[in-house]
Every structure is written in C-alpha cells, then in structure tokens.
Design an enzyme around this catalytic site. Sequence first.
Site, PDB file in Angstrom:
ATOM      1  N   MET A   1       0.849  -1.197   0.000  1.00 21.69           N
ATOM      2  CA  MET A   1       0.000   0.000   0.000  1.00 21.69           C
ATOM      3  C   MET A   1       0.888   1.252   0.000  1.00 21.69           C
ATOM      4  SD  MET A   1      -3.405  -1.016   2.080  1.00 21.69           S
ATOM      5  CE  MET A   1      -2.799  -0.735   3.713  1.00 21.69           C
TER       6      MET A   1
ATOM      7  N   HIS B   1       9.154   1.111   3.311  1.00 18.63           N
ATOM      8  CA  HIS B   1      10.239   1.144   4.298  1.00 18.63           C
ATOM      9  C   HIS B   1      11.079  -0.113   4.078  1.00 18.63           C
ATOM     10  CE1 HIS B   1       7.719  -1.738   6.367  1.00 18.63           C
ATOM     11  NE2 HIS B   1       6.728  -0.860   6.393  1.00 18.63           N
TER      12      HIS B   1
ATOM     13  N   GLY C   1      11.123  -2.863   5.495  1.00 19.83           N
ATOM     14  CA  GLY C   1      10.356  -4.111   5.488  1.00 19.83           C
ATOM     15  C   GLY C   1       9.947  -4.457   4.054  1.00 19.83           C
ATOM     16  N   HIS C   2       9.456  -3.439   3.324  1.00 19.42           N
ATOM     17  CA  HIS C   2       9.049  -3.664   1.930  1.00 19.42           C
ATOM     18  C   HIS C   2      10.255  -3.961   1.039  1.00 19.42           C
ATOM     19  CE1 HIS C   2       5.710  -0.829   3.295  1.00 19.42           C
ATOM     20  NE2 HIS C   2       5.041  -1.896   2.904  1.00 19.42           N
TER      21      HIS C   2
ATOM     22  N   LYS D   1       5.163  -9.902   9.254  1.00 22.49           N
ATOM     23  CA  LYS D   1       4.590  -9.107  10.350  1.00 22.49           C
ATOM     24  C   LYS D   1       3.076  -9.256  10.325  1.00 22.49           C
ATOM     25  CE  LYS D   1       4.372  -4.547  10.407  1.00 22.49           C
ATOM     26  NZ  LYS D   1       2.942  -4.293  10.690  1.00 22.49           N
TER      27      LYS D   1
ATOM     28  N   MET E   1       9.142  -2.745  11.663  1.00 26.04           N
ATOM     29  CA  MET E   1       8.902  -1.651  10.714  1.00 26.04           C
ATOM     30  C   MET E   1       7.472  -1.705  10.184  1.00 26.04           C
ATOM     31  SD  MET E   1      12.268  -0.637   8.874  1.00 26.04           S
ATOM     32  CE  MET E   1      13.800  -0.548   9.775  1.00 26.04           C
TER      33      MET E   1
HETATM   34  O1  PAF Z   1      -0.009  -5.840   3.426  1.00 28.24           O
HETATM   35  C1  PAF Z   1      -0.452  -4.917   2.699  1.00 28.24           C
HETATM   36  O2  PAF Z   1       0.191  -3.904   2.461  1.00 28.24           O
HETATM   37  C2  PAF Z   1      -1.848  -5.044   2.123  1.00 28.24           C
HETATM   38  O3  PAF Z   1      -2.707  -5.668   3.020  1.00 28.24           O
HETATM   39  C3  PAF Z   1      -1.890  -5.738   0.742  1.00 28.24           C
HETATM   40  C4  PAF Z   1      -1.417  -7.175   0.835  1.00 28.24           C
HETATM   41  C5  PAF Z   1      -1.025  -4.982  -0.237  1.00 28.24           C
HETATM   42  C6  PAF Z   1      -3.325  -5.759   0.211  1.00 28.24           C
HETATM   43  O4  PAF Z   1      -3.864  -4.482   0.088  1.00 28.24           O
END
Ligand code: PAF
Length: 280
Positions: free
Chosen positions: A30, A34, A36-37, A149, A184
């Site tokens: 979304m 950070h 984590g992503h 997480k 995070m």
């Molecule tokens: O974990 C997230 O950021 C959201 O729940 C996802 C998996 C992108 C779905 O909107």
Amino acid sequence: MEILKTKPQMQHWSKQKKRESKTICFVPTMGYLHKGHTSLLDKGKPLCDELVLSIFVNPTQFGPKEDLDAYPSDIENDLALAKKAGVTAVFLPNKESIYPKNFQTQINLQHLPQFLCGKFRPVHFGGVATVVAKLFNIVMPDIAIFGQKDYQQLQIIRQLTLDLDFDIKILGGQIIREQDGLAMSSRNAYLTDKQRASAICLSKALNLAKELVVKGEKKAALIQKELQDFIHAHSETAVEYISFCDPATLEKVEQIDAQVLLALAVKVGATRLIDNSLIG
Ligand code: PAF
C-alpha cells in the site's frame, strides 16, 4: 522501470512477459515503503526475471473508523526505492481501475479471519483477500511475497491461493525491525516521540515471553497476564490482544508444548501496532 497505471496496461505487460517466457515475482504493497518492503523486493529480485511492485491503498480493507484517509503516502520516494531495488514494473492503479462502478464480488474465508486481528477488524480480511485475488489476476505472477509481520494475512493468502487454484508460489519475508526492536510499519509514522518510545514494548514483550518459556513456563494464560502488565506499564498503551495460537490454523493454544505463534496487537495512542514471533 515501467509505471503502469491501468489494469489493461498491467495485464498487457504481464502477458507480453509470459510470451517471452519470463517469470514474474510480485510484491503487493500500500506504498509508503520502508525497509520491510524493500527486504521483500530484495528477496524476490534473484528469484525471477521480472520484479513487479504494486502500490494501492485498498479502501475495502479499512473499517469505517480506521485510518484510510490518513494513510501515509510518498509515491516519489516509493518509486526511487523501487528503482534502486531493481523493480522492473510498478503497478499504480487508481481506485476506479480496481473497483469500477457496480463492482460486487467479495472473497471471504471461513475460518482464518475469525482469529486475532479479524476479531477486531471485521471487514479487513475480506478486503485483503478480494484485492489480492484481483491483483493476482492482473499481474499474473509466478511468485508473490508478503511480510510475516502480517502473519494472519500471509496465512489467509496462502489458503486463498490454494482454495482458488492460483498457480502462484507464496513466500513470506521476515520481520524487519528498527535498531531498538520495533517492527517496521508504515503506521509507525503516526507515533509521537513519546509514543514511539512506548512502542518498543511490543517486541520487548515477545522477548519476555520467550524468556518465560525458556524458564519452563507453559501456561499461555499466565504468560499473557505478565505480558499485558508489562505492556500497560508503558504510557499510552492499550492491549487489543495477546494470543498464543497454532501457527497453521491460528486456533488458540492453552499450553505451550510445541512451536506456537505469539501474536500481539496494541494501540499506542490512536495507532494500532501488531507484532508476532514463533515461540517454543
Ligand atoms: O499488506 C499490505 O500492504 C496489504 O494488506 C496488501 C497485501 C497490499 C493488500 O492491500
């Protein structure tokens, strides 16, 4: 790095890659990226030919009193981080592209959403399951990666992938923590300095539970009580749940004999934080 803003553009790109026999790894987010992503992107990069990131703040997974309107966003920074991580395409749809007028389908799992966060966020996992299924159909990945997480979300996505016959390998990415242990999260941005100091009680509580288990305590209820007192000794905290559960079914566990999942949700001020760890 290509930026694709509509469903047809994204589908066309993915179909073309498939025709070229390229494999696609997908990290849905979304935004407000950070470490984590980016750790999920780093995990995915060597696994496939193409690395796709989606950024979409999915309105259907937020309850009416939740933080949809306040959800942080910094697309420019997200795109810079994506490029640095070797993303080859970013899917950046708008709300109408994902939920056109007269959209009316929802995916609801029967059991997994009944536990943990699902008890407190009744619409959340229906929204997550629906958008993830749609994203899978649009991006058509071979592999998709989600952070641990959101452990319950990961289990739900594994189950829906199985139930709906998506030919996609689902991988979990480990929790990435700040130096003091705070997991995070994009929502950490909401915390005041004082709340940020309190917020380390989640990861400290997980460590405390591990210590108690190592010392021989097996009764989940006793450990829960200790953790609750520990967390509430930090200012502006309110425990939503502290749960020992089966890591696969998420059903409550009373006695810690095998490996269990300890999951926490705590409000720090108005910000809801979650964390978890496998224990035992
Ligand atoms: O974990 C997230 O950021 C959201 O729940 C996802 C998996 C992108 C779905 O909107």
